[in-house]
Design an enzyme around this catalytic site. Structure first.
Site, mmCIF file in Angstrom:
data_model
loop_
_atom_site.group_PDB
_atom_site.id
_atom_site.type_symbol
_atom_site.label_atom_id
_atom_site.label_comp_id
_atom_site.label_asym_id
_atom_site.label_seq_id
_atom_site.Cartn_x
_atom_site.Cartn_y
_atom_site.Cartn_z
ATOM 1 N N LYS A 80 52.086 38.973 34.837
ATOM 2 C CA LYS A 80 50.203 39.471 35.517
ATOM 3 C C LYS A 80 51.063 40.453 35.818
ATOM 4 O O LYS A 80 52.419 40.884 36.405
ATOM 5 C CB LYS A 80 50.638 38.017 36.921
ATOM 6 N N GLY A 180 34.632 31.498 48.493
ATOM 7 C CA GLY A 180 34.583 32.423 47.659
ATOM 8 C C GLY A 180 33.126 32.588 46.927
ATOM 9 O O GLY A 180 33.726 31.417 45.896
ATOM 10 N N VAL A 181 32.538 33.397 46.238
ATOM 11 C CA VAL A 181 31.269 33.696 45.481
ATOM 12 C C VAL A 181 31.541 34.520 44.885
ATOM 13 O O VAL A 181 30.644 35.206 44.893
ATOM 14 C CB VAL A 181 30.303 33.418 46.146
ATOM 15 N N ASN A 183 32.993 36.198 41.034
ATOM 16 C CA ASN A 183 32.466 36.564 39.499
ATOM 17 C C ASN A 183 32.639 35.007 38.541
ATOM 18 O O ASN A 183 32.141 34.582 37.906
ATOM 19 C CB ASN A 183 33.751 37.205 38.745
ATOM 20 N N VAL A 184 34.026 34.310 39.425
ATOM 21 C CA VAL A 184 33.522 32.529 38.556
ATOM 22 C C VAL A 184 33.323 31.994 39.663
ATOM 23 O O VAL A 184 32.303 31.287 38.895
ATOM 24 C CB VAL A 184 35.607 32.267 38.615
ATOM 25 N N ALA A 185 32.577 31.770 41.094
ATOM 26 C CA ALA A 185 31.751 30.495 41.610
ATOM 27 C C ALA A 185 30.624 30.856 41.597
ATOM 28 O O ALA A 185 30.011 29.581 41.866
ATOM 29 C CB ALA A 185 32.604 30.910 43.171
HETATM 30 N N1 LIG Z 1 38.043 35.752 36.895
HETATM 31 C C1 LIG Z 1 38.795 35.192 36.006
HETATM 32 O O1 LIG Z 1 38.432 34.442 34.309
HETATM 33 C C2 LIG Z 1 39.600 33.781 36.828
HETATM 34 C C3 LIG Z 1 40.410 33.155 35.898
HETATM 35 C C4 LIG Z 1 41.203 32.106 36.213
HETATM 36 C C5 LIG Z 1 41.760 32.185 37.343
HETATM 37 N N2 LIG Z 1 41.074 33.005 38.570
HETATM 38 C C6 LIG Z 1 41.076 32.763 40.193
HETATM 39 O O2 LIG Z 1 40.126 32.986 40.417
HETATM 40 C C7 LIG Z 1 39.866 33.336 41.656
HETATM 41 C C8 LIG Z 1 38.943 34.104 41.734
HETATM 42 O O3 LIG Z 1 38.447 34.774 40.813
HETATM 43 P P1 LIG Z 1 37.379 35.786 40.813
HETATM 44 O O4 LIG Z 1 37.344 37.032 39.549
HETATM 45 O O5 LIG Z 1 35.829 34.771 41.176
HETATM 46 O O6 LIG Z 1 37.380 37.281 41.798
HETATM 47 P P2 LIG Z 1 36.601 37.546 42.379
HETATM 48 O O7 LIG Z 1 37.088 38.827 42.803
HETATM 49 O O8 LIG Z 1 35.020 38.184 42.462
HETATM 50 O O9 LIG Z 1 35.466 37.289 43.417
HETATM 51 C C9 LIG Z 1 36.427 36.680 44.608
HETATM 52 C C10 LIG Z 1 35.596 36.472 46.021
HETATM 53 O O10 LIG Z 1 36.656 35.664 47.539
HETATM 54 C C11 LIG Z 1 36.198 36.122 47.939
HETATM 55 N N3 LIG Z 1 37.198 36.203 49.344
HETATM 56 C C12 LIG Z 1 38.460 36.948 49.558
HETATM 57 N N4 LIG Z 1 39.066 35.665 50.228
HETATM 58 C C13 LIG Z 1 38.281 35.524 51.336
HETATM 59 C C14 LIG Z 1 38.484 34.390 51.999
HETATM 60 N N5 LIG Z 1 38.967 34.352 52.392
HETATM 61 N N6 LIG Z 1 37.002 33.976 52.537
HETATM 62 C C15 LIG Z 1 36.389 33.649 51.538
HETATM 63 N N7 LIG Z 1 36.020 34.622 50.021
HETATM 64 C C16 LIG Z 1 37.035 35.135 50.069
HETATM 65 C C17 LIG Z 1 35.471 38.297 47.566
HETATM 66 O O11 LIG Z 1 34.877 38.892 49.073
HETATM 67 C C18 LIG Z 1 34.946 37.882 46.362
HETATM 68 O O12 LIG Z 1 33.767 37.641 46.397
HETATM 69 C C19 LIG Z 1 41.188 34.596 41.858
HETATM 70 O O13 LIG Z 1 42.582 33.299 42.770
HETATM 71 C C20 LIG Z 1 41.362 34.428 40.617
HETATM 72 O O14 LIG Z 1 43.116 35.151 40.431
HETATM 73 C C21 LIG Z 1 40.496 33.856 37.595
HETATM 74 C C1 LIG Z 2 41.744 36.151 32.575
HETATM 75 C C2 LIG Z 2 43.507 35.754 32.488
HETATM 76 C C3 LIG Z 2 43.600 36.739 31.398
HETATM 77 C C4 LIG Z 2 43.513 36.089 33.301
HETATM 78 C C5 LIG Z 2 42.700 35.339 34.737
HETATM 79 N N1 LIG Z 2 42.326 36.004 35.872
HETATM 80 C C6 LIG Z 2 43.763 34.312 35.077
HETATM 81 O O1 LIG Z 2 44.350 33.810 36.305
HETATM 82 O O2 LIG Z 2 44.027 33.048 34.339
#
Ligand SMILES: NC(=O)c1ccc[n+]([C@@H]2O[C@H](COP(=O)([O-])OP(=O)(O)OC[C@H]3O[C@@H](n4cnc5c(N)ncnc54)[C@H](O)[C@@H]3O)[C@@H](O)[C@H]2O)c1
Ligand SMILES: CC(C)C[C@H](N)C(=O)O
Length: 364
Positions: A80, A180-181, A183-185
């Site tokens: 990472k 947290g809403v 990209n994923v949520a």
């Molecule tokens: N994007 C992916 O494909 C992916 C894959 C695996 C894991 N993840 C994990 O999922 C989580 C979310 O990823 P994402 O890509 O949606 O990120 P993101 O930044 O798009 O969304 C995270 C959201 O959480 C909010 N946030 C941050 N701290 C907060 C708090 N204390 N209380 C409430 N909201 C809060 C942010 O404002 C943001 O809207 C991360 O932990 C990431 O590592 C993401």
């Molecule tokens: C898309 C992945 C390579 C990375 C992703 N953010 C994860 O934590 O799984």
């Protein structure tokens, strides 16, 4: 921090500090374990309060990727990157290109993708300098943004957890508290809403909250109130370490299932969930959809093949609960075992000598 001491815990292979003054790049690449193959893991950009905090995040997230990739059956190790900076203010083209050159210097030991704070556009800039990057634009024949696929994996993983907790995997009528809403949520909420779940949401970004309220009729609550909601499921989808001594006593849910990485602050918090009868869907399994999707690019991206593998998240979560019962251990330990056993099996089978260009026979 005694860095080598820290690396010896959980046997980290490599920590790389990348600095480029003109672009302001300060990045830390952590490669945890490459037994299964090159380390694949995303790049997080975050305004860390201290360098120590950034190193610790890189280290914890890299190990999580080793387990995630192993449990998903990928031939990839775990790594990472964290970039220190504010993703809304500190990004520039030169920064990501400089970072791309550092990745190129690792000659394939590390492959990157998106994580919190980075986007497809950032990956495209990295791609100007190296091929060791995934999640780049579909225009390049790639898979693009992994988040919607992560969301789908989290949704079906949540259903598997619901089956374990409620005896039925339907989420219709269930109340899900989403932290947290982003990209994923957001797409996760879309799936849940479509199935008839009720949503309670929070975010530190008010626009993100408003979007979910408008689109899904979600109930908004303040960030600190999300833990104590009268809900069936808590879905942590923001940052890590949110299952801890402060939050566990507040939980009224029967299931914890969300996309955030490193949800348990310490392993003992997984024991605590188990002791309270809360079904935990281990984070690195339920959130593996994104990495499964981007990893498929390494074979020439095929969406159908990738989604077929993402579908296996349901069975993996179900299998973890079976191991958990069989071995009488909490689900987080069962998930760790599943990943560790695969790594060990491959490590052992790699002891045969294999001739290549760099060994004693290379001039023969
Ligand atoms: N994007 C992916 O494909 C992916 C894959 C695996 C894991 N993840 C994990 O999922 C989580 C979310 O990823 P994402 O890509 O949606 O990120 P993101 O930044 O798009 O969304 C995270 C959201 O959480 C909010 N946030 C941050 N701290 C907060 C708090 N204390 N209380 C409430 N909201 C809060 C942010 O404002 C943001 O809207 C991360 O932990 C990431 O590592 C993401
Ligand atoms: C898309 C992945 C390579 C990375 C992703 N953010 C994860 O934590 O799984």
């Amino acid at each position: 921090m005694e860095i080598f001491n820290r690396m010896e815990q959980h046997d980290y292979e490599q920590l790389v500090f990348c600095q480029d003054k003109s672009s302001g790049l300060k990045a830390i690449i952590c490669i945890h374990d490459t037994t299964l193959g090159p380390a694949l893991g995303g790049t997080r950009m975050w305004n860390y309060a201290t360098e120590e905090e950034a190193i610790e995040d890189a280290i914890r997230l890299a190990r999580g990727m080793t387990y995630k990739n192993a449990a998903a059956g990928l031939n990839l190790g775990g790594g990472k990157t964290v970039i220190i900076g504010d993703p809304l203010k500190d990004k520039n083209e030169e920064m990501f290109r400089a970072f791309g050159r550092f990745i190129q210097g690792l000659n394939g030991r590390y492959i990157t993708a998106e994580d919190v704070g980075t986007t497809v556009a950032d990956m495209d800039l990295i791609h100007e300098e190296t091929d060791f990057v995934t999640g780049i634009s579909p225009a390049f024949g790639s898979s693009g943004n992994p988040s919607p696929v992560t969301a789908y994996g989290a949704y079906i993983g949540m259903k598997a957890a619901a089956l374990e907790a409620f005896g039925d995997d339907s989420l219709e009528g269930k109340t899900v508290a989403v932290q947290g809403v982003g990209n994923v949520a957001y797409p996760l909420c879309e799936y849940l809403h479509k199935e008839g779940a009720k949503l309670i949401v929070t975010d530190i970004n008010q626009d993100a909250v408003n979007r979910a309220v408008e689109a899904f009729g979600a109930t908004a609550v303040a960030p600190n109130d999300i833990y104590s909601q009268e809900a069936d499921i808590f879905a942590p989808c923001a940052m890590g370490a949110i299952i801890n001594d402060d939050t566990i006593p507040q939980l009224k849910v029967k299931v914890v299932a969300g996309s955030a990485n490193n949800q348990l602050k310490e392993e003992r918090h997984g024991d605590e969930l188990e002791a309270r009868g809360i079904v935990y869907a281990p984070d690195f399994v339920i959130n593996s959809g994104g990495v499964i999707n981007v990893a498929d690019e390494l074979y020439g991206y095929n969406n159908e093949r990738a989604m077929k593998r993402v579908e296996t998240i349901y069975d993996s979560i179900t299998k973890i609960y079976a191991i958990s019962k069989r071995d009488n251990v909490p689900s987080y330990i069962a998930a760790d075992r599943m990943a560790e056993e695969r790594i060990e099996r491959v490590r052992n089978s790699r002891t045969q000598f294999l001739r290549n260009e760099h060994n004693i026979l290379s001039r023969r």
